[in-house]
Design a protein around this motif. Structure first.
Motif, PDB file in Angstrom:
ATOM      1  N   GLU A   1       0.841  -1.023   0.040  1.00  0.00           N
ATOM      2  CA  GLU A   1      -0.178   0.127   0.124  1.00  0.00           C
ATOM      3  C   GLU A   1       0.769   1.344   0.136  1.00  0.00           C
ATOM      4  OE1 GLU A   1      -2.041  -3.497   1.293  1.00  0.00           O
ATOM      5  OE2 GLU A   1      -0.425  -2.620   2.017  1.00  0.00           O
ATOM      6  N   GLN A   2       1.824   1.097   0.800  1.00  0.00           N
ATOM      7  CA  GLN A   2       2.652   2.279   0.886  1.00  0.00           C
ATOM      8  C   GLN A   2       3.731   2.663  -0.487  1.00  0.00           C
ATOM      9  OE1 GLN A   2       3.655   4.720   3.837  1.00  0.00           O
ATOM     10  NE2 GLN A   2       1.398   4.197   3.655  1.00  0.00           N
ATOM     11  N   ALA A   3       4.008   1.425  -1.224  1.00  0.00           N
ATOM     12  CA  ALA A   3       4.476   1.614  -2.388  1.00  0.00           C
ATOM     13  C   ALA A   3       3.623   2.273  -3.388  1.00  0.00           C
ATOM     14  CB  ALA A   3       5.180   0.249  -3.010  1.00  0.00           C
ATOM     15  N   LEU A   4       2.446   1.804  -3.462  1.00  0.00           N
ATOM     16  CA  LEU A   4       1.525   2.557  -4.376  1.00  0.00           C
ATOM     17  C   LEU A   4       1.257   3.997  -3.799  1.00  0.00           C
ATOM     18  CD1 LEU A   4      -1.258  -0.236  -4.698  1.00  0.00           C
ATOM     19  CD2 LEU A   4       0.528   0.340  -6.544  1.00  0.00           C
ATOM     20  N   LEU A   5       1.184   4.331  -2.761  1.00  0.00           N
ATOM     21  CA  LEU A   5       1.242   5.634  -2.336  1.00  0.00           C
ATOM     22  C   LEU A   5       2.339   6.536  -2.890  1.00  0.00           C
ATOM     23  CD1 LEU A   5       0.078   8.098  -0.645  1.00  0.00           C
ATOM     24  CD2 LEU A   5       1.123   7.175   1.199  1.00  0.00           C
ATOM     25  N   LEU A   6       3.787   5.766  -2.617  1.00  0.00           N
ATOM     26  CA  LEU A   6       4.926   6.721  -3.137  1.00  0.00           C
ATOM     27  C   LEU A   6       4.723   7.060  -4.554  1.00  0.00           C
ATOM     28  CD1 LEU A   6       7.450   4.741  -0.733  1.00  0.00           C
ATOM     29  CD2 LEU A   6       6.767   7.223  -0.627  1.00  0.00           C
ATOM     30  N   ARG A   7       4.416   5.694  -5.153  1.00  0.00           N
ATOM     31  CA  ARG A   7       4.236   5.934  -6.759  1.00  0.00           C
ATOM     32  C   ARG A   7       3.461   7.227  -7.145  1.00  0.00           C
ATOM     33  NH1 ARG A   7       1.520   1.419 -10.288  1.00  0.00           N
ATOM     34  NH2 ARG A   7      -0.409   2.150  -9.219  1.00  0.00           N
ATOM     35  N   SER A   8       2.324   7.343  -6.422  1.00  0.00           N
ATOM     36  CA  SER A   8       1.403   8.493  -6.696  1.00  0.00           C
ATOM     37  C   SER A   8       1.920   9.712  -6.249  1.00  0.00           C
ATOM     38  CB  SER A   8       0.008   8.284  -6.018  1.00  0.00           C
ATOM     39  OG  SER A   8       0.064   8.467  -4.329  1.00  0.00           O
ATOM     40  N   CYS A   9       3.034   9.943  -5.425  1.00  0.00           N
ATOM     41  CA  CYS A   9       3.760  11.024  -4.969  1.00  0.00           C
ATOM     42  C   CYS A   9       4.760  11.332  -6.137  1.00  0.00           C
ATOM     43  CB  CYS A   9       4.234  10.817  -3.638  1.00  0.00           C
ATOM     44  SG  CYS A   9       3.113  10.856  -2.383  1.00  0.00           S
ATOM     45  N   GLY A  10       4.858  10.645  -7.165  1.00  0.00           N
ATOM     46  CA  GLY A  10       5.868  10.799  -8.235  1.00  0.00           C
ATOM     47  C   GLY A  10       7.189  10.545  -7.950  1.00  0.00           C
ATOM     48  N   VAL A  11       7.530   9.588  -7.005  1.00  0.00           N
ATOM     49  CA  VAL A  11       8.818   9.066  -7.013  1.00  0.00           C
ATOM     50  C   VAL A  11       9.432   8.300  -8.365  1.00  0.00           C
ATOM     51  CG1 VAL A  11       8.825   9.207  -4.331  1.00  0.00           C
ATOM     52  CG2 VAL A  11       8.457   7.040  -5.631  1.00  0.00           C
TER      53      VAL A  11
END
Length: 398
Positions: free
Chosen positions: A206-216
């Protein structure tokens, strides 16, 4: 604040080298098995370890993980690491640059990395908690972030996520609300790729998907199984007589997601992954790449070697690369792309965790890659003339 950070940097180095802060996990690299190929049909000297990361070609997938800086005694360590990174074509990360941003006198302890490694892929480093206002200091400005990048002419910027360390550190930054929003804003503003980097507690799906949405652009899963930042802070607290902080640090010393698990979970995001956490051999490097890592980070082994000499760092790298190449040959992988397609059997606590988290289908696919991809073929072998292939008759007559 300036002297406090400087002293903390020295204590981190001292504790890491002198105290036992490595915390093994029940789920670890021993649960990851590469299926042996009895006839690999690959010469050891032909194994290719070159990797591509964020558009840069590297001679080896090993990353010298973010380690140190911010104290004069760190300069020799960073110099030894940078010289090795330049020689072997590795990526290299520095430790948190907060110390130099508040005290310019400490800039040389970081800048030495680019001085000694002009061609290496160098990664700048600031903390995620410092992207927002904290009780004792304001958030870093974009200008300060750009200073950190320019300080070492960095090719990428790591934003280290160390909520566990901050929670167990006596003088830690406790506020975390708003970091994701700040990170999303930062990735849109800086000119280099941003790597989200955990520091020993791992990254879940879930955090990996959040980080992707943050543009990393990439994620360093920084899983549990190696040096524990909580154990490190517990040791620091003990030396300062902070009993409560010491007890909290000890309680959470094995908190987190083990690195092999974090690799599988974070793979859902479809971003380049760096596997850091408990990697202690070239075999571990091979295991990580087979699970989906693009690069593999090592921290403590390099810190220990660099505190001794540049030559010791080179010896560690030679050993690690040899071990990696052997693992690749025995797995039938001539290059890293092939290594990511070998069969991998996941057992033990790692399998139990991933199964409960809904990854059973992915685990079966890992164990049967060659069959599912229909890429396994029998190598063509030169045969002897027909007359030499006839087996002798039982009675000895032809």
């Amino acid at each position: 604040m300036t002297d406090e950070i400087k002293q903390r940097k020295l204590e981190h180095i001292t504790v890491a080298l002198e105290e036992g802060i490595g915390v093994s996990q029940r789920a670890g690299w021993g649960d990851i098995h590469l299926v042996h190929q009895a006839l690999p049909e690959i010469d050891l000297q032909e194994v290719d370890t070159t990797a591509t990361f964020l558009g840069r070609r590297l001679a080896c997938p090993v990353v010298i993980s973010a380690l140190t800086g911010g104290h004069p005694e760190a300069m020799t360590i960073n110099r030894n690491l940078a010289r090795a990174a330049e020689r072997y074509g590795l990526a290299l990360g520095v430790g948190s640059q907060r110390a130099a941003l508040v005290n310019p006198d400490l800039v040389p302890t970081y800048a030495v990395v680019r001085d000694e490694a002009p061609q290496a892929f160098v990664i700048a480093n600031i903390g995620a908690p410092q992207l927002i206002d904290q009780e004792r200091h304001p958030a870093f400005t974009l200008s300060q972030v750009e200073q950190a990048i320019a300080m070492i002419q960095a090719d990428a910027l790591a934003i280290h996520m160390n909520a566990l360390q901050e929670a167990t550190q006596v003088e830690g930054d406790r506020r975390m609300r708003g970091v994701a929003t700040a990170l999303r804003r930062l990735t849109a503003e800086v000119t280099v790729p941003v790597i989200a980097k955990e520091t020993g507690a791992g990254v879940c799906r879930e955090q990996a998907l959040l980080l992707r949405s943050c543009g990393v652009a990439a994620i360093d899963v920084g899983g549990a199984g190696g040096s524990s930042m909580s154990a490190l802070e517990a040791a620091r607290a003990r030396s300062h007589g902070a009993t409560q902080a010491q007890q909290i640090g000890q309680l959470y010393r094995d908190w987190g997601i083990p690195t092999p698990i974090a690799l599988v979970e974070a793979g859902i995001a479809g971003l380049p992954l760096i596997a850091t956490g408990g990697v202690r051999s070239g075999l571990d490097v091979a295991r990580a790449i087979a699970l989906g890592a693009t690069l593999v980070g090592m921290g403590f082994p390099f810190l220990k070697a660099a505190s001794e000499s540049y030559e010791r760092v080179c010896e560690l790298l030679e050993q690690t690369l040899t071990e990696l190449k052997i693992a690749m040959q025995l797995s039938g992988a001539a290059d890293l792309a092939s290594l990511r397609q070998v069969d991998v059997v996941v057992t033990g606590e790692t399998r139990a965790w991933l199964s409960l988290r809904g990854f059973e289908e992915e685990l079966r696919a890992l164990a049967n890659r060659r069959v599912r991809a229909a890429t396994y073929s029998v190598p063509v072998v030169e045969t002897a003339p027909e007359e030499h292939q006839r087996p002798p008759s039982v009675d000895g007559h032809s």
